[in-house]
Design a protein around this motif. Structure first.
Motif, PDB file in Angstrom:
ATOM      1  N   GLU A   1      -8.978   0.230   6.454  1.00 35.28           N
ATOM      2  CA  GLU A   1      -8.123   0.474   5.287  1.00 35.28           C
ATOM      3  C   GLU A   1      -7.264  -0.746   4.964  1.00 35.28           C
ATOM      4  OE1 GLU A   1      -8.236   2.831   7.845  1.00 35.28           O
ATOM      5  OE2 GLU A   1      -9.689   4.037   6.736  1.00 35.28           O
ATOM      6  N   ASN A   2      -6.824  -1.482   6.000  1.00 41.26           N
ATOM      7  CA  ASN A   2      -6.032  -2.694   5.764  1.00 41.26           C
ATOM      8  C   ASN A   2      -6.837  -3.756   5.026  1.00 41.26           C
ATOM      9  OD1 ASN A   2      -3.732  -1.689   7.018  1.00 41.26           O
ATOM     10  ND2 ASN A   2      -4.397  -2.385   9.043  1.00 41.26           N
ATOM     11  N   ASP A   3      -8.141  -3.828   5.299  1.00 37.23           N
ATOM     12  CA  ASP A   3      -8.996  -4.782   4.591  1.00 37.23           C
ATOM     13  C   ASP A   3      -9.095  -4.412   3.110  1.00 37.23           C
ATOM     14  OD1 ASP A   3      -9.518  -6.194   6.932  1.00 37.23           O
ATOM     15  OD2 ASP A   3     -11.190  -4.877   7.460  1.00 37.23           O
ATOM     16  N   TYR A   4      -9.177  -3.112   2.830  1.00 36.71           N
ATOM     17  CA  TYR A   4      -9.204  -2.686   1.431  1.00 36.71           C
ATOM     18  C   TYR A   4      -7.890  -3.014   0.731  1.00 36.71           C
ATOM     19  CZ  TYR A   4     -13.321   0.072   2.726  1.00 36.71           C
ATOM     20  OH  TYR A   4     -14.550   0.468   3.166  1.00 36.71           O
ATOM     21  N   GLY A   5      -6.803  -3.064   1.503  1.00 37.78           N
ATOM     22  CA  GLY A   5      -5.493  -3.351   0.915  1.00 37.78           C
ATOM     23  C   GLY A   5      -5.412  -4.715   0.266  1.00 37.78           C
ATOM     24  N   GLN A   6      -6.316  -5.648   0.627  1.00 33.92           N
ATOM     25  CA  GLN A   6      -6.341  -6.952  -0.023  1.00 33.92           C
ATOM     26  C   GLN A   6      -6.699  -6.837  -1.501  1.00 33.92           C
ATOM     27  OE1 GLN A   6      -9.173  -9.178   2.245  1.00 33.92           O
ATOM     28  NE2 GLN A   6      -8.007  -9.066   4.152  1.00 33.92           N
ATOM     29  N   TYR A   7      -7.330  -5.735  -1.874  1.00 34.50           N
ATOM     30  CA  TYR A   7      -7.752  -5.526  -3.271  1.00 34.50           C
ATOM     31  C   TYR A   7      -6.880  -4.492  -3.974  1.00 34.50           C
ATOM     32  CZ  TYR A   7     -11.741  -8.166  -1.665  1.00 34.50           C
ATOM     33  OH  TYR A   7     -12.537  -9.163  -1.140  1.00 34.50           O
ATOM     34  N   GLY A   8      -5.674  -4.316  -3.473  1.00 32.97           N
ATOM     35  CA  GLY A   8      -4.722  -3.422  -4.117  1.00 32.97           C
ATOM     36  C   GLY A   8      -4.407  -2.217  -3.246  1.00 32.97           C
ATOM     37  N   ILE A   9      -3.172  -1.775  -3.318  1.00 33.50           N
ATOM     38  CA  ILE A   9      -2.742  -0.642  -2.517  1.00 33.50           C
ATOM     39  C   ILE A   9      -3.471   0.631  -2.934  1.00 33.50           C
ATOM     40  CG2 ILE A   9      -0.813  -0.181  -4.074  1.00 33.50           C
ATOM     41  CD1 ILE A   9      -0.962   0.423  -0.269  1.00 33.50           C
ATOM     42  N   GLY A  10      -3.908   0.722  -4.184  1.00 29.53           N
ATOM     43  CA  GLY A  10      -4.597   1.925  -4.652  1.00 29.53           C
ATOM     44  C   GLY A  10      -5.897   2.169  -3.909  1.00 29.53           C
ATOM     45  N   LEU A  11      -6.688   1.125  -3.688  1.00 31.84           N
ATOM     46  CA  LEU A  11      -7.955   1.270  -2.971  1.00 31.84           C
ATOM     47  C   LEU A  11      -7.707   1.600  -1.505  1.00 31.84           C
ATOM     48  CD1 LEU A  11     -11.035   1.037  -3.375  1.00 31.84           C
ATOM     49  CD2 LEU A  11     -10.848  -1.336  -2.611  1.00 31.84           C
ATOM     50  N   GLU A  12      -6.714   0.966  -0.896  1.00 34.89           N
ATOM     51  CA  GLU A  12      -6.390   1.250   0.499  1.00 34.89           C
ATOM     52  C   GLU A  12      -5.970   2.704   0.677  1.00 34.89           C
ATOM     53  OE1 GLU A  12      -3.223  -0.136   3.991  1.00 34.89           O
ATOM     54  OE2 GLU A  12      -3.327  -1.234   2.092  1.00 34.89           O
ATOM     55  N   LEU A  13      -5.136   3.208  -0.222  1.00 30.39           N
ATOM     56  CA  LEU A  13      -4.662   4.586  -0.111  1.00 30.39           C
ATOM     57  C   LEU A  13      -5.784   5.595  -0.351  1.00 30.39           C
ATOM     58  CD1 LEU A  13      -1.185   4.403  -1.883  1.00 30.39           C
ATOM     59  CD2 LEU A  13      -1.676   4.470   0.563  1.00 30.39           C
ATOM     60  N   TYR A  14      -6.758   5.233  -1.191  1.00 27.80           N
ATOM     61  CA  TYR A  14      -7.876   6.158  -1.435  1.00 27.80           C
ATOM     62  C   TYR A  14      -8.674   6.384  -0.154  1.00 27.80           C
ATOM     63  CZ  TYR A  14     -12.482   7.777  -2.851  1.00 27.80           C
ATOM     64  OH  TYR A  14     -13.662   8.469  -2.929  1.00 27.80           O
ATOM     65  N   PHE A  15      -9.037   5.307   0.543  1.00 26.08           N
ATOM     66  CA  PHE A  15      -9.817   5.465   1.766  1.00 26.08           C
ATOM     67  C   PHE A  15      -8.968   6.044   2.897  1.00 26.08           C
ATOM     68  CE2 PHE A  15     -12.750   2.647  -0.411  1.00 26.08           C
ATOM     69  CZ  PHE A  15     -13.966   3.203  -0.053  1.00 26.08           C
ATOM     70  N   LEU A  16      -7.679   5.764   2.889  1.00 29.62           N
ATOM     71  CA  LEU A  16      -6.791   6.416   3.855  1.00 29.62           C
ATOM     72  C   LEU A  16      -6.755   7.919   3.608  1.00 29.62           C
ATOM     73  CD1 LEU A  16      -4.596   6.212   6.099  1.00 29.62           C
ATOM     74  CD2 LEU A  16      -2.922   6.003   4.239  1.00 29.62           C
TER      75      LEU A  16
END
Length: 863
Positions: free
Chosen positions: A66-81
């Motif tokens: 999820e932290n890796d997705y956070g590089q492309y915006g908090i929205g994508l990180e929160l979706y997979f979280l």
């Protein structure tokens, strides 16, 4: 000479200007032949990467966190979280549901026909039936013990869900704070300035104003007002690309493609005429009125200082700081969205216009939902032709111990035969030829009923897919500023439509509103709101609950199974085996372009699964299992496809996830209310009512009785926990997220400049400028806007000069007289003047052979 008279003589001059402007692009397309290595590079640049030892590489799908997705915006990180956390939550709830599933399965309260369907066998409908002997001995103690165990499991499951909402809100806040600290985007250094003068200011003036007060700036971009016509330029840009592409293909393939080229040119000509009528038609991009400004500071501390000072100044109202006035204009400065998250064409719309559009959009959405409800209502109302249990026992005096010979002797009507066959097991009917012959009509009706249920569930899935497409266009129509907000609106509409169609419509179609006096004055009461059920009886589960169970089982694989089983393999095949016909790089890149990742419809699908499962899981615990399977499969497919199939999305903000969390307490509260009704049904769990236990079969209890029961008190206690969860998620967490998303962490020891972070932002695929010319979505639009403005200016110049020539000739004719030679001389002189004008007005100083853009034939003209 009128404009209509001038235009034929000017046609070749105007088209020459047009073709000279296109010639460079045509040569670029001709020279840019298909290269597979470039296409792969083009695709890789649009895909998600992972940072490994300072370099960004293409990762393995399940190695991305999820932290890796956070590089492309908090929205994508929160979706997979969200997917991961809810997958674990429903795994726990599914394990708890195994207890009531077993209790229901061993109940044997349904006839063999209904118990043969697994979703009926594990529902409350299969609980033990009350059996009373002549000595008034019964099995009520066993029923009550089973009821208590089911109440405990249901209460435990819902309490875990309610507490999880609070836990997940805290977890989300921590991730937002960590993402702000660890991942930098262009917006972390930028501010958005509103209230500027519309004209007669430059970016340099604004740059000096803010640098004098707050520190060095890296970029000042002035956003423009497009009068809502940017989409027209988008269409023209697409036609321009198509024209250049077709001309290049015509040369490369050596075939006659003139009709197609002529058609495209005719469309471009119509667009040019339309664009020329706008007030922006002759104004280039940088000449348009100013809407607002975006300023990127060199340091985050400068940006924070700017935000704080303007926030205090705006709160002061009349005591606004004089030093913050810009050219006597009161400015408003706020934190902006990321450049990739902005809808530039929508910035000019006021709050009033957006409110009007939103009203129209929601009205149309409501109309679509009503139409879909009508269609699904009709599908749900298909009469299966099979009798209920009470009909068999009361009207036809069905004897469960009746033999086949007795049934053939005494049962003559179809309903009586159906009642006999209903209580025979399916395996027995299929194994015995005599019974199968006697029950043949029943078996046909039963097959039709199963097919009708399955088709109605597929119809729901299809209608939900259609309304997603309709609501997508309605969300675009609302003209919101950010893509995140647009996706949030889409999520809410799609969730409302799909949840109503999937779950609520089942309750509405089959509930008897006449029993509560609702539809006495309803004009269509003969066709709607006239269901057969007033409570959650055993027949409700076998006739109504099974439809929801089938729908949720279908949702385990739909719609994401299509992405992993069809669209992803199709894309691979296109990139591997369907490249021979690709002549130019543009054609090849189209085959390699990844699909957009639609996060809004996924959130709406997840909400629909949660609501539909949680609300009715008291009576159908199997729904917790199907919800876990659905979320697990969605998590695994999206985790794989986000790396292999989808393009990296815009940098979504936390708002979409925040709205998702805010809706969760309502699902838990609705579960409590429905649980009180389901477990309180006397058809499932009879209550002691009088001295004679035999009266338990007919006694019913009110909602007040159910509320004061053990189950009712436990659910009311749970509602208190839910109320706290709602307050925490919708009040405290919302304000906290808004605060931490705008403030620079105080723990920053060595502050980096924007130039230091620029390389990492670019490596992640982020934008480092607010200028839309550097945005792939808008750069062609801006180019065509400028091109159309230049064409309009040149054409106007040619017409004005031709009119001057005509006026000069007209005055000369008055002097020389109206003789034939004079007229002939002046006519030829006019054409020579126009020819001279063509050379003077030819762009880039080119005086090459003229080609008529609107009547181009490559077989006749080598150019």
């Amino acid at each position: 000479m009128s404009t209509a008279q001038v235009s034929p003589e000017l046609k070749s001059a105007t088209t020459e200007l047009h073709i000279n402007d296109l010639s460079t692009e045509n040569e670029e397309v001709l020279n840019n032949l298909a290269d597979v290595s470039k296409a792969w590079e083009y695709r890789e640049n649009m895909m998600i990467k992972k940072k490994v030892d300072g370099d960004y590489v293409t990762p393995k799908p399940f190695s991305v966190t999820e932290n890796d997705y956070g590089q492309y915006g908090i929205g994508l990180e929160l979706y997979f979280l969200t997917l991961k956390q809810f997958m674990l939550l429903f795994f726990v709830m599914a394990c708890i549901s195994a207890w009531p599933i077993y209790e229901n399965y061993v109940g044997m309260g349904l006839p063999d026909d209904d118990r043969g369907q697994i979703w009926n066998a594990v529902s409350l409908a299969n609980q033990h039936r009350l059996i009373i002997t002549d000595s008034e001995e019964d099995n009520s103690d066993a029923i009550n013990s089973s009821k208590i165990r089911i109440i405990i499991a249901d209460f435990l499951s819902n309490v875990i869900f309610s507490i999880f909402i609070i836990y997940f809100s805290i977890k989300t806040d921590e991730r937002i704070k960590a993402n702000i600290k660890n991942n930098i985007s262009c917006s972390d250094y930028a501010v958005e300035v509103k209230g500027l003068p519309k004209d007669n200011i430059s970016a340099l003036e604004i740059k000096r104003f803010f640098e004098e007060k707050f520190g060095k700036t890296e970029e000042v971009y002035l956003a423009r007002r497009y009068e809502g016509k940017l989409k027209i330029f988008a269409r023209r840009a697409e036609l321009e690309k198509k024209l250049n592409h077709e001309i290049a293909i015509d040369h490369l393939r050596n075939q006659d493609n003139s009709k197609k080229i002529e058609k495209i040119r005719h469309e471009i000509k119509k667009f040019d005429i339309t664009i020329g009528k706008f007030t922006t038609g002759s104004r280039k991009h940088d000449d348009l009125p100013i809407e607002r400004a975006f300023i990127i500071f060199s340091l985050q501390s400068s940006r924070e200082k700017c935000l704080k000072e303007f926030k205090l100044a705006n709160k002061a109202c009349k005591n606004y700081n004089d030093e913050l006035f810009f050219d006597n204009h009161k400015l408003k400065v706020v934190a902006p969205s990321d450049p990739s998250n902005i809808n530039w064409e929508n910035l000019e719309y006021s709050h009033c216009k957006r409110f009007l559009r939103k009203t129209i959009s929601y009205s149309l959405a409501l109309g679509v939902i009503i139409i879909s409800i009508g269609i699904i209502y009709y599908l749900r109302q298909i009469n299966e032709g099979l009798p209920k249990d009470e009909v068999c026992f009361t009207q036809h005096d069905k004897n469960p111990d009746c033999t086949l010979s007795q049934a053939e002797r005494y049962y003559e009507s179809d309903l009586e035969i159906y009642c006999y066959c209903k209580y025979e097991s399916l395996s027995k009917i299929l194994a015995d030829a005599d019974i199968y012959k006697f029950c043949r009509t029943y078996m046909e009706k039963r097959s039709f009923a199963l097919m009708a249920r399955f088709c109605s569930c597929l119809g729901v899935a299809l209608i939900n897919y259609v309304i997603r497409i309709i609501f997508k266009y309605l969300s675009i129509f609302e003209k919101v500023e950010s893509i995140s907000k647009e996706r949030e609106n889409l999520m809410m509409k799609v969730f409302a439509g799909t949840f109503i169609n999937t779950s609520l419509i089942i309750l509405l179609v089959n509930f008897d509103f006449e029993s509560i006096g609702f539809n006495e004055q309803f004009p269509l009461r003969e066709y709607a709101f006239n269901g057969k059920f007033v409570d959650f009886t055993r027949d409700w589960y076998t006739k109504v609950g099974c439809l929801l169970a089938i729908t949720m089982i279908i949702s385990v694989f739909s719609p994401h199974i299509g992405n992993i089983a069809f669209f992803y393999p199709l894309g691979v095949c296109k990139r591997r085996f369907c490249l021979k016909r690709c002549i130019t790089q543009r054609e090849l890149n189209a085959r390699f372009t990844p699909t957009d990742f639609d996060i809004a419809t996924r959130y709406s699908q997840l909400l629909n699964i949660l609501y539909s499962s949680v609300i009715l899981s008291s009576g159908m615990p199997l729904l917790n299992v199907t919800a876990w399977l659905t979320i697990t499969f969605l998590f695994l497919t999206d985790k794989f496809l986000i790396v292999k199939h989808y393009a990296k999305p815009p940098r979504y903000s936390y708002e979409l996830n925040g709205k998702f969390i805010a809706l969760l307490p309502f699902a838990a509260a609705m579960h409590c209310v429905v649980s009180i009704y389901m477990i309180g049904s006397t058809d499932i769990f009879p209550e002691n009512s009088s001295e004679s236990k035999k009266e338990q079969l007919v006694r019913d209890n009110t909602f007040f009785d159910r509320l004061l029961s053990v189950n009712g008190i436990m659910n009311m206690a749970n509602i208190c926990v839910i109320f706290f969860a709602y307050f925490y998620t919708n009040c405290y967490c919302y304000n906290y997220r808004k605060k931490i998303s705008k403030i620079l962490p105080e723990s920053a020891i060595e502050e980096k400049t924007f130039k230091d972070e620029k390389k990492d932002i670019q490596a992640q695929g982020g934008l480092t400028k607010y200028n839309p010319r550097f945005n792939d979505k808008y750069k062609d639009l801006i180019m065509n806007l400028n091109h159309a403005a230049e064409m309009t200016r040149r054409k106007s110049t040619i017409i004005d000069k031709s009119r001057n020539i005509d006026n000069l000739n007209f005055r000369s004719s008055e002097t020389l007289g109206a003789n034939k030679e004079g007229r002939a001389f002046r006519k030829s002189d006019t054409y020579r003047s126009i020819d001279t004008l063509r050379e003077d007005e030819s762009p880039r100083g080119l005086k090459s052979k003229t080609i008529d853009v609107y009547s181009y034939n490559p077989n006749k003209n080598s150019n």
